[in-house]
Design an enzyme around this catalytic site. Structure first.
Site, PDB file in Angstrom:
ATOM      1  N   ASP A 115      -6.759  -4.612  -6.136  1.00  0.00           N
ATOM      2  CA  ASP A 115      -5.783  -3.024  -5.743  1.00  0.00           C
ATOM      3  C   ASP A 115      -4.374  -2.478  -6.615  1.00  0.00           C
ATOM      4  O   ASP A 115      -3.984  -1.476  -5.948  1.00  0.00           O
ATOM      5  CB  ASP A 115      -6.333  -2.854  -4.189  1.00  0.00           C
ATOM      6  CG  ASP A 115      -7.876  -3.323  -3.932  1.00  0.00           C
ATOM      7  OD1 ASP A 115      -7.606  -4.803  -4.332  1.00  0.00           O
ATOM      8  OD2 ASP A 115      -8.471  -2.661  -2.859  1.00  0.00           O
ATOM      9  N   ASP A 132       0.597  -1.422  -0.064  1.00  0.00           N
ATOM     10  CA  ASP A 132       0.607   0.204   0.229  1.00  0.00           C
ATOM     11  C   ASP A 132       0.903   1.007   0.185  1.00  0.00           C
ATOM     12  O   ASP A 132      -0.069   2.081   0.263  1.00  0.00           O
ATOM     13  CB  ASP A 132      -0.686   0.173   1.560  1.00  0.00           C
ATOM     14  CG  ASP A 132      -2.245  -1.049   0.944  1.00  0.00           C
ATOM     15  OD1 ASP A 132      -2.289  -0.919   0.052  1.00  0.00           O
ATOM     16  OD2 ASP A 132      -2.304  -1.861   1.956  1.00  0.00           O
TER      17      ASP A 132
END
Length: 402
Positions: free
Chosen positions: A175, A115
């Site tokens: 993602d 992330d």
């Protein structure tokens, strides 16, 4: 009395904008919505200006949820502030953008999850584009180096998660396409092609293994680390393994669009166009193009919508419209305009005093775990504001040409 003036102004502004967001000229909707977004974001920024280790993530039932810098969503609120500064050139917004961005500095050395792209590119990345601050660039390059450590050449992808090792050998989630922009920026700024090579490999493998024949995608694909072949395909955050989790579909659309922008590889452009075709023709896509949280939930229409999926999709469509012929471009922009108008309406935009300064409501985080369902989320706000800024630039460009 002075403290009441901004609140009264915001009430009047919201009332004038949201009541007829579907009838006003698009340029007026965008300008008024951006002003509302700025007023709300200044309220939220002011709330936590002296709490230097936290950032706002969500608002549920009037209660704000905050997180530390390591949370995957930590970069979105600083990113909102950077976009609002780009639009208004407000020194107050700039000061807050710098402050909230600085709270993420240590994450440049994070290597235990994927992330880092979300965290740094939305904050430091947007800040660097606007300020050309060399210190921001150092953080971004270090962040790209950290992200690159999660790339396994044998698999050809960046590992997403390190948890649930009992379930997955090498999990990669859709993602993760969004994190590739950090790598591409690092190559452009450093001249080191290893970052771009990793991004291209990841995108190619995702295209090959995440997507079904109808061009919907799985959420998670786990790989065998020895053979490099997929071992498990699932939709962890969606309705079922074979369903189409809506935000995941939007992540993919956005990711392949940005990959085409940076590589000009037509394979990525064709993939983005195929994803759009799948989404807009899906029988469960609502007329206003604000998707249900999962396109295949058996209880549709009695299930939550997801404003975050719509915001990501709208932002991607606006950019994608620049890479296709005029007929397709007009069609994509028509959809994005409808999404922007709907998200700017009272149905989705929060009212003054509601949700602590967050902008949109009715987003869904992780419904199967009953986490952040029908709430305000900072990433919905981020991609909504991004879409507004993109559309405003496009309208200004077209006006200048004509």
């Amino acid at each position: 009395m002075k403290k009441l003036i901004p609140v009264i102004f915001l009430i009047l502004l919201v009332s004038s904008c949201t009541l007829d967001s579907k009838e006003k000229a698009l340029e007026d909707v965008i300008n008024e919505s951006l002003q509302i977004c700025q007023e709300k974001s200044l309220i939220l920024a002011g709330t936590y200006k002296n709490k230097h280790n936290i950032l706002p993530r969500a608002c549920e039932k009037g209660k704000i949820k905050t997180v530390g810098s390591a949370d995957w969503t930590s970069g979105f609120f600083p990113g909102v502030l950077w976009y609002l500064y780009e639009n208004s050139k407000s020194n107050e917004v700039l000061s807050y953008a710098k402050e909230y961005t600085s709270r993420l500095e240590k994450e440049q050395f994070t290597t235990d999850n994927h992330d880092i792209g979300f965290i740094l590119n939305c904050s430091y990345g947007n800040g660097y584009q606007l300020t050309n601050d060399s210190n921001y660039l150092k953080v971004l390059i270090n962040g790209a180096e950290s992200l690159a450590t999660r790339f396994n050449p044998n698999v050809g992808l960046i590992r997403s998660w390190d948890f649930h090792k009992d379930l997955w050998q090498y999990p990669v989630i859709i993602d993760n396409m969004m994190n590739l922009e950090l790598l591409l920026l690092a190559t452009k700024e450093s001249g080191d092609n290893k970052f771009k090579d990793i991004a291209i490999s990841h995108a190619q493998k995702t295209l090959e293994n995440h997507y079904r024949k109808d061009c919907s995608c799985y959420h998670v694909v786990s790989y065998d680390t020895i053979t490099g072949a997929p071992e498990i395909k699932q939709t962890f955050q969606g309705y079922s393994d074979e369903s189409s989790w809506s935000r995941g579909q939007s992540w993919g659309l956005y990711g392949f669009t940005l990959m085409y922008r940076e590589t000009k590889d037509s394979v990525f452009l064709q993939q983005a166009k195929k994803i759009v075709s799948y989404l807009i023709s899906h029988p469960n896509m609502p007329d206003d193009y604000i998707p249900y949280w999962d396109y295949d939930d058996k209880d549709i229409p009695n299930v939550p919508r997801d404003a975050s999926a719509a915001a990501v999709m709208a932002s991607a469509l606006i950019e994608l419209s620049d890479y296709v012929d005029k007929e397709q471009s007009d069609f994509y922009l028509k959809i994005a305009e409808k999404q922007i108008r709907e998200l700017s309406s009272p149905e989705y935009m929060t009212q003054p005093g509601e949700n602590g300064g967050f902008i949109l409501k009715h987003s869904v985080g992780f419904l199967p775990q009953n986490s952040e369902v029908d709430v305000s989320l900072n990433y919905a706000d981020y991609y909504y504001v991004e879409a507004l800024v993109k559309m405003k630039k496009l309208l200004q460009r077209d006006k200048a040409i004509n």
